[in-house]
Scaffold this active site. Structure first.
Site, PDB file in Angstrom:
ATOM      1  N   SER A  10       0.808  -1.217   0.000  1.00 48.14           N
ATOM      2  CA  SER A  10       0.000   0.000   0.000  1.00 48.14           C
ATOM      3  C   SER A  10       0.843   1.269   0.000  1.00 48.14           C
ATOM      4  O   SER A  10       0.332   2.342  -0.329  1.00 48.14           O
ATOM      5  CB  SER A  10      -0.960   0.013   1.191  1.00 48.14           C
ATOM      6  OG  SER A  10      -0.256   0.112   2.414  1.00 48.14           O
ATOM      7  N   LYS A  57       0.379   4.103   6.967  1.00 52.40           N
ATOM      8  CA  LYS A  57      -0.293   4.992   6.024  1.00 52.40           C
ATOM      9  C   LYS A  57       0.166   6.431   6.248  1.00 52.40           C
ATOM     10  O   LYS A  57       0.792   6.760   7.264  1.00 52.40           O
ATOM     11  CB  LYS A  57      -1.820   4.930   6.209  1.00 52.40           C
ATOM     12  CG  LYS A  57      -2.452   3.589   5.852  1.00 52.40           C
ATOM     13  CD  LYS A  57      -2.417   3.295   4.386  1.00 52.40           C
ATOM     14  CE  LYS A  57      -3.164   2.012   4.030  1.00 52.40           C
ATOM     15  NZ  LYS A  57      -2.471   0.806   4.522  1.00 52.40           N
TER      16      LYS A  57
END
Length: 222
Positions: A136, A173
């Site tokens: 990601s 993230k």
């Protein structure tokens, strides 16, 4: 501690002390609730507020682990004296692998091994290394199998790379916040942005990324 505690408040206080002695940092409301059998973190929050009123702890607003023991804060070293640091059983930074649900990230069972790099190799200093799972964050060079150097802090700014625990799932993230909304943004178009409503969801920030060791092979990138 200036006022006596109820038995339940004493249980909460003792759990805070034990967690800080074992791990070096205080528990979250969710961890207190799980350990003591409360129905929700809100129940733990009420006991923490009572402990704060009675002077047993000091609460720091806006942080998931914002608890300080007033007894420790009141303890100071006499002038002219020095203390020797306690020896550590391992040298270097702990490498964290899989993180079990509901368990502190630095719990012994999560530590795969130790990396010989000193914490101050990174700026700010690293507290542990997290093995990256998934792709990601690949567009900014954080790849599957890399070790992300993480600095534990209560001060998070928009745009920083964070290690976030959302309802017991740990993820890496980019962080953005506006009011009670937080966005955890992937750096890969194939992965959606995670939107968190802090009024209803339990989000903990376990630290900020301060460097990457490529593939865990010792090639450190800042």
């Amino acid at each position: 501690m200036t006022r006596p505690l109820t038995p339940r408040q004493q249980n909460v206080y003792d759990f805070i002390v034990k967690t800080m002695n074992d791990l070096g940092y205080p528990p979250t409301r969710a961890e207190i609730a799980r350990a003591l059998g409360f129905r929700s973190p809100n129940a733990a929050e009420e006991h923490l507020r009572a402990l704060n009123r009675k002077g047993a702890i000091r609460m720091i607003p806006g942080t998931s682990r914002g608890i300080r023991l007033t007894a420790q804060e009141a303890t100071t070293e006499p002038q002219g004296t020095t203390t020797e640091a306690a020896p550590t059983p391992q040298e270097g930074l702990a490498i964290i692998g899989e993180v079990a649900a509901g368990s502190p990230i630095l719990a012994a069972e999560h530590i795969d091994r130790y990396c010989p790099l000193p914490p101050d190799y990174f700026t700010p200093r690293a507290d542990y290394l997290l093995r990256v799972r998934g792709l990601s964050m690949q567009d900014i060079g954080i790849l599957e199998g890399d070790l992300l150097a993480v600095h534990r802090t209560e001060h998070i700014r928009d745009g920083q790379i964070v290690v976030a625990r959302l309802e017991d799932e740990v993820t890496v993230k980019r962080f953005k916040r506006q009011g009670h909304k937080v966005w955890l943004i992937a750096e890969n178009a194939d992965f959606p942005t995670i939107e968190v409503d802090l009024r209803h969801q339990d989000l903990e920030i376990e630290g900020i990324g301060v460097g990457v060791i490529r593939g865990g092979n010792g090639q450190a990138l800042h």
